[in-house]
Design an enzyme around this catalytic site. Structure first.
Site, mmCIF file in Angstrom:
data_model
loop_
_atom_site.group_PDB
_atom_site.id
_atom_site.type_symbol
_atom_site.label_atom_id
_atom_site.label_comp_id
_atom_site.label_asym_id
_atom_site.label_seq_id
_atom_site.Cartn_x
_atom_site.Cartn_y
_atom_site.Cartn_z
ATOM 1 C CG ASP A 1 -1.810 1.145 1.359
ATOM 2 O OD1 ASP A 1 -1.756 2.032 0.483
ATOM 3 O OD2 ASP A 1 -2.585 1.185 2.312
ATOM 4 N NE ARG B 1 0.362 2.620 7.752
ATOM 5 C CZ ARG B 1 -0.964 2.831 7.687
ATOM 6 N NH1 ARG B 1 -1.476 3.964 8.154
ATOM 7 N NH2 ARG B 1 -1.769 1.914 7.172
ATOM 8 C CD GLN C 1 -5.122 -0.324 9.050
ATOM 9 O OE1 GLN C 1 -5.014 0.880 8.861
ATOM 10 N NE2 GLN C 1 -5.248 -1.157 8.037
ATOM 11 C CG ASP D 1 -11.239 8.693 5.919
ATOM 12 O OD1 ASP D 1 -10.916 7.648 5.328
ATOM 13 O OD2 ASP D 1 -10.568 9.742 5.867
ATOM 14 C CD GLU E 1 -8.853 8.172 9.065
ATOM 15 O OE1 GLU E 1 -8.389 7.184 8.458
ATOM 16 O OE2 GLU E 1 -8.470 9.344 8.869
ATOM 17 C CB SER F 1 -8.987 4.707 5.536
ATOM 18 O OG SER F 1 -8.842 4.897 4.146
#
Length: 335
Positions: free
Chosen positions: A47, A101, A116, A236, A249, A252
């Site tokens: 991604d 990340r 996630q 979102d 949030e 997504s």
């Protein structure tokens, strides 16, 4: 924070994850599958997020030093896996994604470690509509509401705050309503008013010439024009966080690109060369199923459900020593 309090938090985290996994799987008809922590570079599988984040990479000795990268998420891998497992339309897969990340900026809601619930569902071409997108969001929201109710029943100090239903807004409508605010300020104002919002249309330029936020060109469909005259089949899920007092949030997601949207979005981003990569060429040859999918932050959901004000309270990550000392002084215990 004492060791006993930390252990109680760990138990609560496990409770939230167990309940939400069960509810999400039932709502969307998902089967649990295994997933990779790294993929080979140069396949187009990883991604790209906003297209600027650097993945963690390393050479693999047994593959003649070929380079592999730690995943950012599994947005494209899941679609390939749907095809490999022969999952029929109307059903999907769910996996626990773990990612790194390193370009993330530290904040109370960001760390370099990402966890996630990554899910993907096989759909028909006829289901590539705003109505189907919204119906799917409502099912996810039902799973969130059920989880909150069960958490409140288990931990009486937590009071449910989620509204009965989630409000659907398009990024263009938000821009028209709050033309002088930044995108994050617009989100804050809308979610403060409604409590829970699904914000549609993340990635394409709005009427003022800028997108609401960035989105990679090769997984979500953010460019297809809908009957409303707006663009985008993605968005979102945003909740009002009662401790942080801000828009928050937790997911997504979106209907994924078909071959027409892929070509269009690669051209819009000047990435036409990606058409030669394995994932992209397979999609252009109609070798992959149509799908809808997304990522739902496990730490984010735990933060919300357990009313925590810092992501480090619900996940183990790497933090600057100054941050640790500041939070310890405020009585906030990082795991």
């Amino acid at each position: 924070m004492t060791a006993q309090e930390l252990l109680k938090t760990e138990e609560a985290i496990g409770f939230v994850k167990e309940i939400f996994t069960k509810e999400l799987s039932a709502q969307l008809q998902l089967s649990k599958v295994s997933s990779p922590i790294a993929v080979l570079d140069g396949t187009g599988i990883n991604d790209d997020l906003n297209g600027v984040e650097r993945p963690v990479g390393f050479p693999v000795k047994a593959l003649d030093e070929r380079r592999a990268v730690v995943v950012h998420s599994l947005a494209k891998w899941k679609r390939v896996r749907l095809q490999e497992l022969g999952i029929e339309a109307g059903r999907g897969l769910l996996t626990d994604m773990r990612a790194l990340r390193p370009d993330e900026d530290y904040s109370p809601i960001h760390s370099i470690y990402v966890d996630q619930w990554d899910w993907e569902k096989h759909i028909s071409a006829e289901q590539r509509t705003p109505e189907f997108l919204k119906a799917t969001v409502e099912r996810i929201y039902d799973a969130l509401k059920t989880t909150e109710a069960q958490v409140a029943a288990e931990y009486p100090e937590i009071t449910p705050v989620l509204p009965t239903s989630i409000t659907f807004l398009h990024a263009e409508d938000l821009l028209k309503q709050y033309p002088t605010l930044t995108p994050k300020e617009r989100e804050h104002a809308a979610v403060q008013q409604h409590g829970a919002v699904f914000l549609i249309g993340i990635g394409h330029e709005l009427s003022h010439g800028e997108p609401h936020d960035g989105r990679a060109p090769d997984y979500d469909d953010w460019s297809t024009e809908t009957a409303s005259g707006y663009r985008g089949l993605n968005g979102d899920i945003l909740l009002w966080h009662p401790v942080l007092q801000t828009s928050f949030e937790v997911s997504s997601m979106g209907i994924r690109v078909d071959k027409h949207a892929l070509v269009r979005q690669l051209a819009l981003r000047g990435c036409q060369d990606r058409q030669e990569l394995s994932f992209h060429s397979r999609l252009l040859k109609d070798e992959l199923p149509q799908s809808i999918g997304g990522g739902i932050g496990q730490s984010r959901v735990c933060m919300f459900m357990l009313r925590k004000g810092h992501i480090g309270e619900v996940q183990v990550s790497i933090w600057p020593e100054a941050v640790r000392k500041e939070l310890a002084g405020a009585g906030v215990g990082l795991l």
